[in-house]
Design an enzyme around this catalytic site. Structure first.
Site, PDB file in Angstrom:
ATOM      1  N   HIS A   1      -9.700  17.881  12.240  1.00 39.42           N
ATOM      2  CA  HIS A   1      -9.189  18.980  13.043  1.00 39.42           C
ATOM      3  C   HIS A   1      -7.725  18.728  13.395  1.00 39.42           C
ATOM      4  O   HIS A   1      -7.211  17.625  13.244  1.00 39.42           O
ATOM      5  CB  HIS A   1      -9.996  19.132  14.341  1.00 39.42           C
ATOM      6  CG  HIS A   1      -9.833  17.976  15.281  1.00 39.42           C
ATOM      7  ND1 HIS A   1     -10.512  16.790  15.109  1.00 39.42           N
ATOM      8  CD2 HIS A   1      -9.051  17.815  16.381  1.00 39.42           C
ATOM      9  CE1 HIS A   1     -10.174  15.950  16.074  1.00 39.42           C
ATOM     10  NE2 HIS A   1      -9.286  16.543  16.855  1.00 39.42           N
TER      11      HIS A   1
ATOM     12  N   PHE B   1       2.790  -2.280  14.221  1.00 39.43           N
ATOM     13  CA  PHE B   1       2.891  -2.052  15.656  1.00 39.43           C
ATOM     14  C   PHE B   1       4.352  -1.965  16.058  1.00 39.43           C
ATOM     15  O   PHE B   1       5.181  -2.752  15.596  1.00 39.43           O
ATOM     16  CB  PHE B   1       2.213  -3.188  16.440  1.00 39.43           C
ATOM     17  CG  PHE B   1       0.719  -3.176  16.341  1.00 39.43           C
ATOM     18  CD1 PHE B   1      -0.046  -2.400  17.196  1.00 39.43           C
ATOM     19  CD2 PHE B   1       0.065  -3.936  15.388  1.00 39.43           C
ATOM     20  CE1 PHE B   1      -1.423  -2.372  17.103  1.00 39.43           C
ATOM     21  CE2 PHE B   1      -1.318  -3.922  15.281  1.00 39.43           C
ATOM     22  CZ  PHE B   1      -2.055  -3.138  16.144  1.00 39.43           C
TER      23      PHE B   1
ATOM     24  N   HIS C   1       6.472  16.483   9.637  1.00 39.25           N
ATOM     25  CA  HIS C   1       6.536  15.027   9.594  1.00 39.25           C
ATOM     26  C   HIS C   1       5.145  14.425   9.403  1.00 39.25           C
ATOM     27  O   HIS C   1       4.160  14.932   9.952  1.00 39.25           O
ATOM     28  CB  HIS C   1       7.098  14.479  10.910  1.00 39.25           C
ATOM     29  CG  HIS C   1       8.529  14.814  11.157  1.00 39.25           C
ATOM     30  ND1 HIS C   1       9.569  14.113  10.572  1.00 39.25           N
ATOM     31  CD2 HIS C   1       9.106  15.752  11.946  1.00 39.25           C
ATOM     32  CE1 HIS C   1      10.722  14.614  10.983  1.00 39.25           C
ATOM     33  NE2 HIS C   1      10.467  15.614  11.816  1.00 39.25           N
TER      34      HIS C   1
ATOM     35  N   HIS D   1       7.755  20.892  12.935  1.00 43.36           N
ATOM     36  CA  HIS D   1       8.918  21.228  13.755  1.00 43.36           C
ATOM     37  C   HIS D   1       9.494  22.544  13.233  1.00 43.36           C
ATOM     38  O   HIS D   1       9.782  22.678  12.042  1.00 43.36           O
ATOM     39  CB  HIS D   1       9.974  20.124  13.700  1.00 43.36           C
ATOM     40  CG  HIS D   1       9.696  18.996  14.635  1.00 43.36           C
ATOM     41  ND1 HIS D   1      10.355  17.790  14.593  1.00 43.36           N
ATOM     42  CD2 HIS D   1       8.821  18.905  15.673  1.00 43.36           C
ATOM     43  CE1 HIS D   1       9.903  17.002  15.558  1.00 43.36           C
ATOM     44  NE2 HIS D   1       8.974  17.653  16.222  1.00 43.36           N
TER      45      HIS D   1
ATOM     46  N   CYS E   1      -7.687   9.646  17.203  1.00 41.75           N
ATOM     47  CA  CYS E   1      -8.549  10.807  16.982  1.00 41.75           C
ATOM     48  C   CYS E   1      -9.938  10.511  17.551  1.00 41.75           C
ATOM     49  O   CYS E   1     -10.637   9.615  17.071  1.00 41.75           O
ATOM     50  CB  CYS E   1      -8.632  11.109  15.491  1.00 41.75           C
ATOM     51  SG  CYS E   1      -9.607  12.564  15.098  1.00 41.75           S
ATOM     52  N   SER E   2     -10.343  11.248  18.571  1.00 38.40           N
ATOM     53  CA  SER E   2     -11.586  10.956  19.287  1.00 38.40           C
ATOM     54  C   SER E   2     -12.784  11.727  18.739  1.00 38.40           C
ATOM     55  O   SER E   2     -13.925  11.405  19.062  1.00 38.40           O
ATOM     56  CB  SER E   2     -11.422  11.285  20.776  1.00 38.40           C
ATOM     57  OG  SER E   2     -11.026  12.630  20.951  1.00 38.40           O
TER      58      SER E   2
ATOM     59  N   HIS F   1     -17.767  19.530   8.149  1.00 36.11           N
ATOM     60  CA  HIS F   1     -17.018  18.586   8.979  1.00 36.11           C
ATOM     61  C   HIS F   1     -16.807  17.234   8.325  1.00 36.11           C
ATOM     62  O   HIS F   1     -16.198  16.337   8.918  1.00 36.11           O
ATOM     63  CB  HIS F   1     -17.715  18.421  10.332  1.00 36.11           C
ATOM     64  CG  HIS F   1     -17.569  19.620  11.203  1.00 36.11           C
ATOM     65  ND1 HIS F   1     -18.051  19.690  12.486  1.00 36.11           N
ATOM     66  CD2 HIS F   1     -16.981  20.828  10.974  1.00 36.11           C
ATOM     67  CE1 HIS F   1     -17.784  20.872  13.009  1.00 36.11           C
ATOM     68  NE2 HIS F   1     -17.135  21.582  12.109  1.00 36.11           N
TER      69      HIS F   1
END
Length: 241
Positions: free
Chosen positions: A61, A207, A193, A176, A55-56, A8
């Site tokens: 992954h 931003f 993409h 896509h 990404c939490s 991981h």
């Protein structure tokens, strides 16, 4: 959710090409399995890398969402691909890739089956696309050699991203391809993409706010400038140097 490796601590650029191909094998299997369900008309394969991109979970992954409706961005892409194909009898992206290869201004990487470049309409800094040279509608039409070629160019592109600021480079990436609504889609041409948020260094993020959200996105760097920077980066991962 698809974990990329039993280790991981590894991200895509740090994995072996053969192991990235195993991830593509799973993408292919899930696209087929989910797409064969009568009520699933679209399968979206994507990856959010890094906390900056939401990404939490710390382990590398990707995700797959399957739904009955075709999302608005995909639907708009499909409409434009179909209009071009109906008018010209050819794939829009096939013609576009040919033009990019001839101009050689925004090309980052190329192998036998795929090309990676900065699209001329890029809004995000260092935004890129991977497009198949052969007009392939979806993952199910890939040969084993093409899957290995895709794995190779993904590894090389993400290695360049990491080498840019010598950090695990954040991005949102996604595929896509043709919908799974049971209809023929000869207009579709597989592409992937990459939308990275970092602008000038590892701390400066672009931003999209105010005028950019309400009127028109502003480019902080031209597609040609970002292509030149990315093209000049090494394919040896900075951690391995």
């Amino acid at each position: 959710m698809i974990c990329f490796s039993e280790n991981h601590s590894l991200t895509l650029p740090e994995m072996e090409t053969g192991d990235i191909k195993k991830v593509i094998d799973v993408w292919q299997q899930q696209y087929e399995e989910l797409g064969n369900l009568d009520y699933i008309n679209h399968v979206q394969i994507f990856e959010n890398k890094g906390q900056m991109m939401g990404c939490s979970n710390p382990h590398p992954h990707g995700q797959i969402w399957a739904q009955s409706s075709i999302p608005s961005i995909v639907s708009k892409t499909q409409d434009n691909l179909k209009k071009y194909a109906d008018k010209n009898g050819r794939s829009l992206l096939e013609d576009y890739v040919k033009q990019e290869l001839e101009a050689d201004e925004r090309i980052i990487l190329e192998n036998e089956d795929f090309v990676a470049f900065v699209p001329f309409w890029a809004v995000w800094p260092y935004e890129t696309m991977i497009v198949s040279k052969r007009k392939i509608e979806n993952l199910l039409q890939f040969s084993e050699a093409e899957k290995l070629s895709l794995a190779s160019i993904i590894k090389d592109l993400t290695t360049k991203y990491d080498n840019l600021f010598e950090i695990p480079f954040p991005y949102s990436a996604g595929i896509h391809q043709s919908p799974t609504d049971g209809e023929p889609h000869p207009e579709w041409h597989f592409h992937m993409h990459f939308y990275p948020p970092l602008l000038r260094n590892a701390e400066v993020k672009k931003f999209m706010v105010g005028y950019e959200m309400l009127a028109e996105p502003q480019r902080d760097i031209t597609p040609e400038q970002s292509a030149e920077v990315l093209k000049g980066l090494s394919l040896v991962h900075y951690k391995s140097k």
